[in-house]
Design a protein around this motif. Structure first.
Motif, PDB file in Angstrom:
ATOM      1  N   SER A  12      -2.476   2.162   5.713  1.00 29.62           N
ATOM      2  CA  SER A  12      -3.657   1.580   5.076  1.00 29.62           C
ATOM      3  C   SER A  12      -3.246   0.775   3.849  1.00 29.62           C
ATOM      4  N   PRO A  13      -4.086  -0.177   3.462  1.00 29.11           N
ATOM      5  CA  PRO A  13      -3.770  -0.955   2.252  1.00 29.11           C
ATOM      6  C   PRO A  13      -3.889  -0.118   0.995  1.00 29.11           C
ATOM      7  N   PRO A  14      -3.243  -0.600  -0.081  1.00 28.55           N
ATOM      8  CA  PRO A  14      -2.484  -1.847  -0.198  1.00 28.55           C
ATOM      9  C   PRO A  14      -1.132  -1.731   0.518  1.00 28.55           C
ATOM     10  N   PHE A  15      -0.740  -2.819   1.166  1.00 30.97           N
ATOM     11  CA  PHE A  15       0.464  -2.811   1.979  1.00 30.97           C
ATOM     12  C   PHE A  15       1.713  -3.111   1.160  1.00 30.97           C
ATOM     13  N   THR A  16       2.810  -2.494   1.563  1.00 32.97           N
ATOM     14  CA  THR A  16       4.149  -2.837   1.089  1.00 32.97           C
ATOM     15  C   THR A  16       4.811  -3.609   2.235  1.00 32.97           C
ATOM     16  N   ARG A  17       5.987  -4.159   1.993  1.00 32.00           N
ATOM     17  CA  ARG A  17       6.682  -4.835   3.092  1.00 32.00           C
ATOM     18  C   ARG A  17       6.890  -3.873   4.258  1.00 32.00           C
ATOM     19  N   GLU A  18       7.272  -2.643   3.952  1.00 31.31           N
ATOM     20  CA  GLU A  18       7.523  -1.647   4.999  1.00 31.31           C
ATOM     21  C   GLU A  18       6.255  -1.319   5.779  1.00 31.31           C
ATOM     22  N   THR A  19       5.142  -1.068   5.090  1.00 30.56           N
ATOM     23  CA  THR A  19       3.925  -0.686   5.813  1.00 30.56           C
ATOM     24  C   THR A  19       3.289  -1.874   6.524  1.00 30.56           C
ATOM     25  N   ALA A  20       3.424  -3.080   5.963  1.00 35.21           N
ATOM     26  CA  ALA A  20       2.910  -4.270   6.646  1.00 35.21           C
ATOM     27  C   ALA A  20       3.700  -4.520   7.929  1.00 35.21           C
ATOM     28  N   THR A  21       5.023  -4.369   7.859  1.00 32.62           N
ATOM     29  CA  THR A  21       5.864  -4.531   9.050  1.00 32.62           C
ATOM     30  C   THR A  21       5.494  -3.488  10.102  1.00 32.62           C
ATOM     31  N   GLN A  22       5.268  -2.267   9.660  1.00 33.77           N
ATOM     32  CA  GLN A  22       4.857  -1.199  10.583  1.00 33.77           C
ATOM     33  C   GLN A  22       3.511  -1.537  11.226  1.00 33.77           C
ATOM     34  N   LYS A  23       2.562  -2.043  10.463  1.00 32.19           N
ATOM     35  CA  LYS A  23       1.245  -2.391  10.986  1.00 32.19           C
ATOM     36  C   LYS A  23       1.359  -3.486  12.042  1.00 32.19           C
ATOM     37  N   VAL A  24       2.224  -4.463  11.801  1.00 28.34           N
ATOM     38  CA  VAL A  24       2.430  -5.548  12.754  1.00 28.34           C
ATOM     39  C   VAL A  24       2.988  -4.995  14.067  1.00 28.34           C
ATOM     40  N   TRP A  83       4.583 -12.420   8.527  1.00 27.82           N
ATOM     41  CA  TRP A  83       4.788 -13.667   7.813  1.00 27.82           C
ATOM     42  C   TRP A  83       4.577 -13.457   6.311  1.00 27.82           C
ATOM     43  N   ALA A  84       3.471 -12.789   5.945  1.00 25.49           N
ATOM     44  CA  ALA A  84       3.167 -12.542   4.536  1.00 25.49           C
ATOM     45  C   ALA A  84       2.169 -11.389   4.438  1.00 25.49           C
ATOM     46  N   PHE A  85       2.058 -10.813   3.235  1.00 24.26           N
ATOM     47  CA  PHE A  85       1.098  -9.735   3.017  1.00 24.26           C
ATOM     48  C   PHE A  85       0.722  -9.702   1.541  1.00 24.26           C
ATOM     49  N   ASP A  86      -0.456  -9.177   1.261  1.00 25.97           N
ATOM     50  CA  ASP A  86      -0.911  -8.991  -0.109  1.00 25.97           C
ATOM     51  C   ASP A  86      -2.133  -8.090  -0.085  1.00 25.97           C
ATOM     52  N   GLY A  87      -2.085  -6.991  -0.806  1.00 24.21           N
ATOM     53  CA  GLY A  87      -3.238  -6.098  -0.883  1.00 24.21           C
ATOM     54  C   GLY A  87      -3.655  -5.580   0.480  1.00 24.21           C
ATOM     55  N   ASN A  88      -4.842  -6.001   0.931  1.00 25.11           N
ATOM     56  CA  ASN A  88      -5.360  -5.548   2.220  1.00 25.11           C
ATOM     57  C   ASN A  88      -5.226  -6.612   3.306  1.00 25.11           C
ATOM     58  N   ARG A  89      -4.401  -7.629   3.077  1.00 20.15           N
ATOM     59  CA  ARG A  89      -4.263  -8.735   4.033  1.00 20.15           C
ATOM     60  C   ARG A  89      -2.837  -8.851   4.544  1.00 20.15           C
ATOM     61  N   ILE A  90      -2.751  -9.244   5.818  1.00 17.31           N
ATOM     62  CA  ILE A  90      -1.458  -9.488   6.462  1.00 17.31           C
ATOM     63  C   ILE A  90      -1.580 -10.786   7.253  1.00 17.31           C
ATOM     64  N   GLU A 118     -10.348   0.001   3.781  1.00 19.69           N
ATOM     65  CA  GLU A 118      -9.554   1.007   3.074  1.00 19.69           C
ATOM     66  C   GLU A 118      -8.948   2.053   3.997  1.00 19.69           C
ATOM     67  N   ASN A 119      -9.466   2.168   5.233  1.00 25.05           N
ATOM     68  CA  ASN A 119      -8.953   3.148   6.202  1.00 25.05           C
ATOM     69  C   ASN A 119      -7.867   2.575   7.116  1.00 25.05           C
ATOM     70  N   GLY A 120      -7.526   1.306   6.934  1.00 24.48           N
ATOM     71  CA  GLY A 120      -6.499   0.687   7.768  1.00 24.48           C
ATOM     72  C   GLY A 120      -7.032   0.083   9.051  1.00 24.48           C
ATOM     73  N   LEU A 121      -8.357   0.001   9.194  1.00 19.82           N
ATOM     74  CA  LEU A 121      -8.951  -0.665  10.351  1.00 19.82           C
ATOM     75  C   LEU A 121      -9.117  -2.149  10.030  1.00 19.82           C
TER      76      LEU A 121
END
Length: 160
Positions: A12-24, A83-90, A118-121
């Motif tokens: 769930s957000p806020p995303f880090t590089r690791e969690t954004a990559t995992q979400k992708v 490609w990029a991420f910030d807060g709750n956006r990927i 906020e729940n990652g949906l």
């Protein structure tokens, strides 16, 4: 059939590089299942979509859309990359290969912008996609139907 919007879908957000990559990767895995009901569970009940020139809202519409998509895009295999991420956006870029019922092969290239609750949906998905006709011999995605193997190259490694 559908889970409640209050259920969590980590990371769930806020995303880090690791969690954004995992979400992708989780999104790629779900889409490669070609199971519309499974895929829809990653989105809020009222998720808003733009896919190419189609605009729609909600899980039921997502299921209808994906059912139509995969009835037309046969032997679909998808490869996504952060490609990029910030807060709750990927933002992601992707390519997928498929053929139509006449045996014509395509590689579809695109970009998606995602916004999560906020729940990652995913509450919003904006996708721009272009289709390139290819010869079957030019395909790059040869794994068995389903999840892309961990040792299969990603888009950057393939020069896509």
């Amino acid at each position: 059939m559908y889970q409640e919007a209050s259920e969590a879908r980590p990371p769930s957000p806020p995303f880090t590089r690791e969690t954004a990559t995992q979400k992708v990767r989780l999104a790629e895995d779900a889409w490669n299942s070609r199971d519309p009901a499974r895929v829809s569970l990653a989105y809020t009940i009222g998720s808003q979509w733009r896919n190419r020139a189609e605009f729609f809202e909600g899980r039921e519409e997502i299921v209808r859309f994906l059912t139509r998509k995969w009835a037309r895009e046969l032997d679909y295999r998808l490869n996504k990359e952060l490609w990029a991420f910030d807060g709750n956006r990927i933002a992601v870029r992707f390519a997928y290969e498929w053929h139509d019922d006449a045996g014509n092969w395509y590689r579809s290239y695109g970009n998606e912008n995602w916004a999560f609750d906020e729940n990652g949906l995913m509450q919003r998905r904006l996708a721009s996609i272009n289709d390139l006709p290819i010869k079957e011999s030019d395909r790059k995605f040869y794994w068995p139907q389903g999840r892309r193997p961990d040792n299969h190259p990603g888009l950057s490694e393939l020069g896509l």
